[in-house]
Design a protein around this motif. Sequence first.
Motif, short mmCIF file in Angstrom:
data_model
loop_
_atom_site.label_atom_id
_atom_site.label_comp_id
_atom_site.label_asym_id
_atom_site.label_seq_id
_atom_site.Cartn_x
_atom_site.Cartn_y
_atom_site.Cartn_z
N GLY A 1 0.83 -1.25 -0.09
CA GLY A 1 0.01 -0.04 0.00
C GLY A 1 0.75 1.37 0.07
O GLY A 1 0.27 2.40 0.06
N VAL A 2 2.20 1.21 -0.23
CA VAL A 2 2.91 2.51 -0.20
C VAL A 2 2.58 3.16 -1.45
O VAL A 2 2.62 2.60 -2.54
N PRO A 3 2.51 4.60 -1.44
CA PRO A 3 2.32 5.17 -2.70
C PRO A 3 3.41 5.37 -3.65
O PRO A 3 4.73 5.17 -3.26
N ILE A 4 3.12 4.95 -4.94
CA ILE A 4 4.06 5.10 -6.00
C ILE A 4 5.07 6.32 -5.74
O ILE A 4 6.29 6.13 -6.11
N GLY A 5 4.76 7.42 -5.40
CA GLY A 5 5.49 8.61 -5.36
C GLY A 5 6.51 8.63 -4.08
O GLY A 5 7.58 9.31 -4.24
N GLN A 6 6.37 7.60 -3.25
CA GLN A 6 7.30 7.37 -2.05
C GLN A 6 8.48 6.50 -2.52
O GLN A 6 9.54 6.22 -1.61
N ILE A 7 8.24 5.73 -3.55
CA ILE A 7 9.13 4.52 -3.76
C ILE A 7 10.49 4.87 -4.06
O ILE A 7 11.67 4.29 -3.53
N LEU B 1 -3.26 -1.92 -7.37
CA LEU B 1 -4.37 -0.98 -7.82
C LEU B 1 -5.60 -1.41 -7.04
O LEU B 1 -6.45 -0.48 -6.81
N VAL B 2 -5.96 -2.73 -7.21
CA VAL B 2 -7.08 -3.22 -6.79
C VAL B 2 -7.29 -3.37 -5.47
O VAL B 2 -7.94 -2.90 -4.73
N ASP B 3 -6.21 -3.90 -4.59
CA ASP B 3 -6.33 -4.27 -3.36
C ASP B 3 -5.93 -3.01 -2.48
O ASP B 3 -6.29 -3.05 -1.27
N THR B 4 -5.11 -1.99 -2.91
CA THR B 4 -4.65 -1.05 -2.03
C THR B 4 -5.40 0.28 -2.40
O THR B 4 -5.30 1.18 -1.45
N ILE B 5 -6.08 0.51 -3.60
CA ILE B 5 -6.69 1.70 -3.73
C ILE B 5 -8.01 1.52 -4.02
O ILE B 5 -8.92 2.27 -3.21
N LEU B 6 -8.46 0.51 -4.97
CA LEU B 6 -9.88 0.64 -5.25
C LEU B 6 -10.77 0.03 -4.39
O LEU B 6 -11.73 0.52 -3.87
N ARG B 7 -10.50 -1.12 -3.67
CA ARG B 7 -11.31 -1.91 -2.74
C ARG B 7 -11.33 -1.09 -1.50
O ARG B 7 -12.53 -1.03 -1.01
N PRO B 8 -10.24 -0.49 -1.03
CA PRO B 8 -10.36 0.38 0.20
C PRO B 8 -11.40 1.66 -0.30
O PRO B 8 -12.15 1.90 0.97
N LEU B 9 -11.23 2.30 -1.29
CA LEU B 9 -12.15 3.13 -1.63
C LEU B 9 -13.73 2.97 -1.77
O LEU B 9 -14.63 3.56 -0.86
N HIS C 1 -3.02 9.10 -0.83
CA HIS C 1 -3.11 10.24 -1.94
C HIS C 1 -3.89 9.82 -3.09
O HIS C 1 -5.00 10.62 -3.25
N ALA C 2 -3.79 8.63 -3.41
CA ALA C 2 -4.63 8.18 -4.79
C ALA C 2 -5.85 8.12 -4.54
O ALA C 2 -6.72 8.76 -5.18
N SER C 3 -6.31 7.46 -3.28
CA SER C 3 -7.70 7.32 -2.98
C SER C 3 -8.50 8.74 -2.64
O SER C 3 -9.58 8.92 -3.47
N ASP C 4 -7.67 9.64 -2.05
CA ASP C 4 -8.30 10.96 -1.76
C ASP C 4 -8.35 11.58 -2.88
O ASP C 4 -9.59 12.31 -3.12
N ASP D 1 16.38 7.72 1.30
CA ASP D 1 16.00 8.86 1.91
C ASP D 1 14.88 8.88 3.16
O ASP D 1 14.73 9.93 3.88
N ILE D 2 14.08 7.99 2.84
CA ILE D 2 13.14 7.77 3.97
C ILE D 2 13.16 6.47 4.33
O ILE D 2 13.31 5.36 3.57
N THR D 3 12.68 6.15 5.38
CA THR D 3 12.40 4.80 6.06
C THR D 3 11.26 4.19 6.56
O THR D 3 11.08 3.12 6.72
N GLU D 4 10.44 5.12 6.81
CA GLU D 4 8.89 4.77 7.47
C GLU D 4 7.79 5.43 6.31
O GLU D 4 7.47 6.53 6.34
N PRO D 5 7.55 4.58 5.42
CA PRO D 5 6.48 5.07 4.45
C PRO D 5 5.16 5.00 4.89
O PRO D 5 4.88 4.51 5.83
N GLU D 6 4.28 5.68 4.06
CA GLU D 6 2.88 5.75 4.23
C GLU D 6 2.45 4.05 4.12
O GLU D 6 3.00 3.57 3.21
N THR D 7 1.52 3.43 4.86
CA THR D 7 1.30 2.13 4.61
C THR D 7 0.20 1.84 3.61
O THR D 7 -0.49 0.95 3.58
N VAL D 8 -0.77 3.06 3.41
CA VAL D 8 -2.08 3.09 2.42
C VAL D 8 -1.74 4.00 1.57
O VAL D 8 -1.14 5.30 1.59
N SER D 9 -2.26 3.57 0.48
CA SER D 9 -2.29 4.66 -0.80
C SER D 9 -3.38 5.73 -0.44
O SER D 9 -4.35 5.86 -1.53
#
Length: 258
Positions: A60-66, A116-124, A83-86, A73-81
């Motif tokens: 569920g990490v957003p593509i922009g953080q990869i 796309l299905v499991d971390t963005i569309l289904r949660p939304l 931004h995309a859902s919002d 540069d970062i070690t603690e990413p967001e665990t749910v996408s």
Amino acid sequence: MTLYSIGEITSICGINPVTLRAWQRRYGLIKPQRTEGGHRLYSEDDLSRIRTILSWLNRGVPIGQIRALLDGDITEPETVSIHASDRLLEALQLSNTDKLRTMLRDLGKDYPTRALVDTILRPLRQRLGGGGSQLLTMRALLDGVIIEYVSFCLNAGRKTRGPKAIMIAWGQIDRTELWLEALKWNEEGARVDVMQESLAAPYLQGLKAQHLVLWAEGRLTQVQRQQFLAWQVANLPVMLRGSAVRLTSFATSEIEEE
């Protein structure tokens, strides 16, 4: 040193070429070599990097953080996408279906289908299914765009030489979930047809396909279990998907006891 073509990479990792190209061009996540003819070649390091990217996206990490994660540069990413859902939710709130379609197509290029299905569309969809006419109306609008997008993908996928799969709605189901399952099969290389009308007792003997995928939700009735076993005995290429897989046992002894 082993080098892989883009076709070999997509087969190994279960990711489509469009997504790989987007990761390279838009995000600079991978830098494959090129043949004299301009074809991409991927090293073992590239393959390992792609698998790492997939593992982050499937969490569920957003593509922009990869990129920042890969570079350390970062070690603690967001665990749910989030931004995309919002962004999708904002377009829904404005009833901006054109923007919604564009965003979904772009997400389909950036994310492998499973993410796309499991971390963005289904949660939304779950957020919008909590009750209230406004939320349910927004979810219906989203579902229409999702089905339209999946239909586009399936039509393109039928140009391949992959096995044919027919998705079948068995009993009362959430139809959009059937289409999302079809999208996953499409990314895996199948040529997919969807029968979305709910059938209590589908006649499968006349269907010509390598895979007959029955999507069922909830615990199967005894009649359904007997029917499924009869299809298996008849050597039909049936498989069960949906929540019924987790909720139903096909043990012979259990059926006989009932």
